[in-house]
Scaffold this motif. Structure first.
Motif, PDB file in Angstrom:
ATOM      1  N   TYR A  37     -52.794  46.778  13.646  1.00 53.26           N
ATOM      2  CA  TYR A  37     -53.503  47.718  12.789  1.00 53.26           C
ATOM      3  C   TYR A  37     -54.942  47.813  13.272  1.00 53.26           C
ATOM      4  O   TYR A  37     -55.523  46.848  13.762  1.00 53.26           O
ATOM      5  CB  TYR A  37     -53.513  47.247  11.335  1.00 53.26           C
ATOM      6  CG  TYR A  37     -52.234  47.478  10.575  1.00 53.26           C
ATOM      7  CD1 TYR A  37     -51.199  46.544  10.608  1.00 53.26           C
ATOM      8  CD2 TYR A  37     -52.057  48.621   9.793  1.00 53.26           C
ATOM      9  CE1 TYR A  37     -50.032  46.746   9.888  1.00 53.26           C
ATOM     10  CE2 TYR A  37     -50.887  48.829   9.068  1.00 53.26           C
ATOM     11  CZ  TYR A  37     -49.881  47.881   9.123  1.00 53.26           C
ATOM     12  OH  TYR A  37     -48.719  48.089   8.405  1.00 53.26           O
ATOM     13  N   GLN A  44     -60.236  52.134   6.278  1.00 50.93           N
ATOM     14  CA  GLN A  44     -58.818  52.491   6.253  1.00 50.93           C
ATOM     15  C   GLN A  44     -58.060  51.691   7.297  1.00 50.93           C
ATOM     16  O   GLN A  44     -58.427  51.670   8.465  1.00 50.93           O
ATOM     17  CB  GLN A  44     -58.665  53.985   6.549  1.00 50.93           C
ATOM     18  CG  GLN A  44     -57.238  54.481   6.550  1.00 50.93           C
ATOM     19  CD  GLN A  44     -56.725  54.763   5.167  1.00 50.93           C
ATOM     20  OE1 GLN A  44     -57.356  55.467   4.391  1.00 50.93           O
ATOM     21  NE2 GLN A  44     -55.565  54.225   4.840  1.00 50.93           N
TER      22      GLN A  44
ATOM     23  N   CYS B  23     -54.091  52.589  -7.779  1.00 47.92           N
ATOM     24  CA  CYS B  23     -53.439  52.871  -6.500  1.00 47.92           C
ATOM     25  C   CYS B  23     -52.296  53.846  -6.748  1.00 47.92           C
ATOM     26  O   CYS B  23     -51.378  53.548  -7.532  1.00 47.92           O
ATOM     27  CB  CYS B  23     -52.914  51.579  -5.889  1.00 47.92           C
ATOM     28  SG  CYS B  23     -51.997  51.782  -4.347  1.00 47.92           S
ATOM     29  N   TYR B  35     -54.212  43.365  -1.517  1.00 47.81           N
ATOM     30  CA  TYR B  35     -54.889  42.458  -0.598  1.00 47.81           C
ATOM     31  C   TYR B  35     -56.379  42.422  -0.919  1.00 47.81           C
ATOM     32  O   TYR B  35     -56.946  43.397  -1.422  1.00 47.81           O
ATOM     33  CB  TYR B  35     -54.726  42.917   0.849  1.00 47.81           C
ATOM     34  CG  TYR B  35     -53.361  42.654   1.450  1.00 47.81           C
ATOM     35  CD1 TYR B  35     -52.309  43.535   1.243  1.00 47.81           C
ATOM     36  CD2 TYR B  35     -53.130  41.527   2.234  1.00 47.81           C
ATOM     37  CE1 TYR B  35     -51.053  43.295   1.798  1.00 47.81           C
ATOM     38  CE2 TYR B  35     -51.883  41.277   2.796  1.00 47.81           C
ATOM     39  CZ  TYR B  35     -50.859  42.171   2.574  1.00 47.81           C
ATOM     40  OH  TYR B  35     -49.619  41.925   3.122  1.00 47.81           O
ATOM     41  N   LEU B  92     -57.577  46.154  -1.211  1.00 44.08           N
ATOM     42  CA  LEU B  92     -56.716  47.162  -0.590  1.00 44.08           C
ATOM     43  C   LEU B  92     -55.324  47.121  -1.197  1.00 44.08           C
ATOM     44  O   LEU B  92     -54.729  46.064  -1.354  1.00 44.08           O
ATOM     45  CB  LEU B  92     -56.607  46.940   0.917  1.00 44.08           C
ATOM     46  CG  LEU B  92     -57.905  47.075   1.711  1.00 44.08           C
ATOM     47  CD1 LEU B  92     -58.366  45.732   2.208  1.00 44.08           C
ATOM     48  CD2 LEU B  92     -57.725  48.023   2.883  1.00 44.08           C
ATOM     49  N   CYS B  93     -54.848  48.291  -1.474  1.00 47.74           N
ATOM     50  CA  CYS B  93     -53.488  48.484  -1.950  1.00 47.74           C
ATOM     51  C   CYS B  93     -52.625  48.858  -0.746  1.00 47.74           C
ATOM     52  O   CYS B  93     -53.067  49.616   0.126  1.00 47.74           O
ATOM     53  CB  CYS B  93     -53.463  49.591  -2.993  1.00 47.74           C
ATOM     54  SG  CYS B  93     -51.822  50.105  -3.523  1.00 47.74           S
ATOM     55  N   SER B  94     -51.411  48.353  -0.697  1.00 52.37           N
ATOM     56  CA  SER B  94     -50.505  48.747   0.374  1.00 52.37           C
ATOM     57  C   SER B  94     -49.108  48.940  -0.183  1.00 52.37           C
ATOM     58  O   SER B  94     -48.746  48.382  -1.227  1.00 52.37           O
ATOM     59  CB  SER B  94     -50.494  47.714   1.494  1.00 52.37           C
ATOM     60  OG  SER B  94     -49.841  46.529   1.082  1.00 52.37           O
ATOM     61  N   LEU B 102     -46.237  48.615   6.553  1.00 53.20           N
ATOM     62  CA  LEU B 102     -46.832  48.938   5.269  1.00 53.20           C
ATOM     63  C   LEU B 102     -47.980  49.908   5.503  1.00 53.20           C
ATOM     64  O   LEU B 102     -48.661  49.846   6.520  1.00 53.20           O
ATOM     65  CB  LEU B 102     -47.348  47.668   4.579  1.00 53.20           C
ATOM     66  CG  LEU B 102     -46.314  46.628   4.165  1.00 53.20           C
ATOM     67  CD1 LEU B 102     -47.000  45.446   3.481  1.00 53.20           C
ATOM     68  CD2 LEU B 102     -45.273  47.235   3.238  1.00 53.20           C
ATOM     69  N   PHE B 103     -48.168  50.774   4.538  1.00 52.11           N
ATOM     70  CA  PHE B 103     -49.257  51.736   4.598  1.00 52.11           C
ATOM     71  C   PHE B 103     -50.329  51.295   3.625  1.00 52.11           C
ATOM     72  O   PHE B 103     -50.049  50.655   2.606  1.00 52.11           O
ATOM     73  CB  PHE B 103     -48.739  53.137   4.264  1.00 52.11           C
ATOM     74  CG  PHE B 103     -47.656  53.580   5.207  1.00 52.11           C
ATOM     75  CD1 PHE B 103     -46.325  53.403   4.873  1.00 52.11           C
ATOM     76  CD2 PHE B 103     -47.963  54.138   6.434  1.00 52.11           C
ATOM     77  CE1 PHE B 103     -45.317  53.779   5.741  1.00 52.11           C
ATOM     78  CE2 PHE B 103     -46.965  54.521   7.312  1.00 52.11           C
ATOM     79  CZ  PHE B 103     -45.631  54.335   6.962  1.00 52.11           C
ATOM     80  N   PHE B 104     -51.567  51.645   3.943  1.00 53.88           N
ATOM     81  CA  PHE B 104     -52.694  51.155   3.164  1.00 53.88           C
ATOM     82  C   PHE B 104     -53.513  52.284   2.587  1.00 53.88           C
ATOM     83  O   PHE B 104     -53.641  53.369   3.201  1.00 53.88           O
ATOM     84  CB  PHE B 104     -53.604  50.297   4.048  1.00 53.88           C
ATOM     85  CG  PHE B 104     -53.044  48.942   4.334  1.00 53.88           C
ATOM     86  CD1 PHE B 104     -52.116  48.754   5.343  1.00 53.88           C
ATOM     87  CD2 PHE B 104     -53.432  47.841   3.577  1.00 53.88           C
ATOM     88  CE1 PHE B 104     -51.582  47.505   5.594  1.00 53.88           C
ATOM     89  CE2 PHE B 104     -52.917  46.589   3.824  1.00 53.88           C
ATOM     90  CZ  PHE B 104     -51.981  46.414   4.842  1.00 53.88           C
TER      91      PHE B 104
END
Lengths: 116, 113
Positions: A37, A44, B23, B35, B92-94, B102-104
């Protein structure tokens, strides 16, 4: 528990050159995913590339490629033709392929600087 | 892929107060996680947000301090309670499926004075 180690806190490279970021991990599992990542100053988290452990072929995404050595538990990221926009924190991450809610485990990160 | 939006993007709070971070995912996801990223550090998992039931917390994180809700497959909240300066971090939300990446969200930067 799985652990991910990035031994290079900082790296720098000249624009248009190639740089390799290192990552090692520790696991007793045979089936898992590995990811790189990118986190620019905007915060982001952006997925750069993914590798499934059962695949022997190294993943590639345009200028980004990995060297996945399963036996050595190594997963390095190569960035070719570095661009100024590649400057960011890079995190190596591990995710189990087992059942249940499988979290991402992150390494400490490598800060990449691109010199013009 | 999934697009994840977080609110607020940033906030400055007083010691002893609480803040709730929202989120929102643009599609249903099986898994949602929260996170924390302390300044200059990597990401540490706080908890797994479980739909319709209590969240699953990692060692060192407790429900009284970080209550989490997940009423459906596209929405979750994290509350940081009784804040102290040590809680100043990016949260951070994922989300994602049971396999793969996983997307954040873009993260919520919290500063506690």
């Amino acid at each position: 528990a799985q652990t991910v180690t990035q031994s290079q806190p900082e790296m720098s490279v000249q624009e248009a050159e190639t740089v390799t970021l290192s990552c090692t991990y520790d696991t007793s599992e045979s089936d898992y995913y590995l990811f790189w990542y990118k986190q620019p100053p905007s915060r982001q988290m952006i997925l750069v590339i993914r590798q499934e452990a059962y695949k022997q072929q190294n993943a590639t995404e345009n200028r980004f490629s990995v060297n996945f050595q399963k036996a050595a538990k190594s997963f390095s990221l190569k960035i070719s033709d570095s661009q100024l926009g590649d400057a960011a924190m890079y995190f190596c991450a591990y995710r189990s392929a087992g059942t249940g809610a499988q979290k991402l485990v992150f390494g400490q990160g490598t800060r990449l600087t691109i010199n013009p | 892929s999934a697009v994840i939006s977080q609110k607020p993007s940033r906030d400055i709070c007083q010691r002893g107060t609480s803040l709730t971070i929202q989120c929102q995912v643009d599609s249903q996801v099986t898994m949602m996680f929260w996170y924390r990223q302390q300044p200059g550090q990597s990401l540490t998992l706080i908890a797994t947000a479980n739909q319709g039931s209590e969240a699953t917390y990692e060692s060192g994180f407790v429900i009284d301090k970080f209550p989490i809700s997940r009423p459906n497959l596209t929405f979750s909240t994290l509350t940081v309670s009784n804040m102290s300066p040590e809680d100043s971090s990016i949260y951070l939300c994922s989300g994602g499926g049971g396999t793969g990446e996983l997307f954040f969200g873009e993260g919520s930067r919290l500063t506690v004075l």
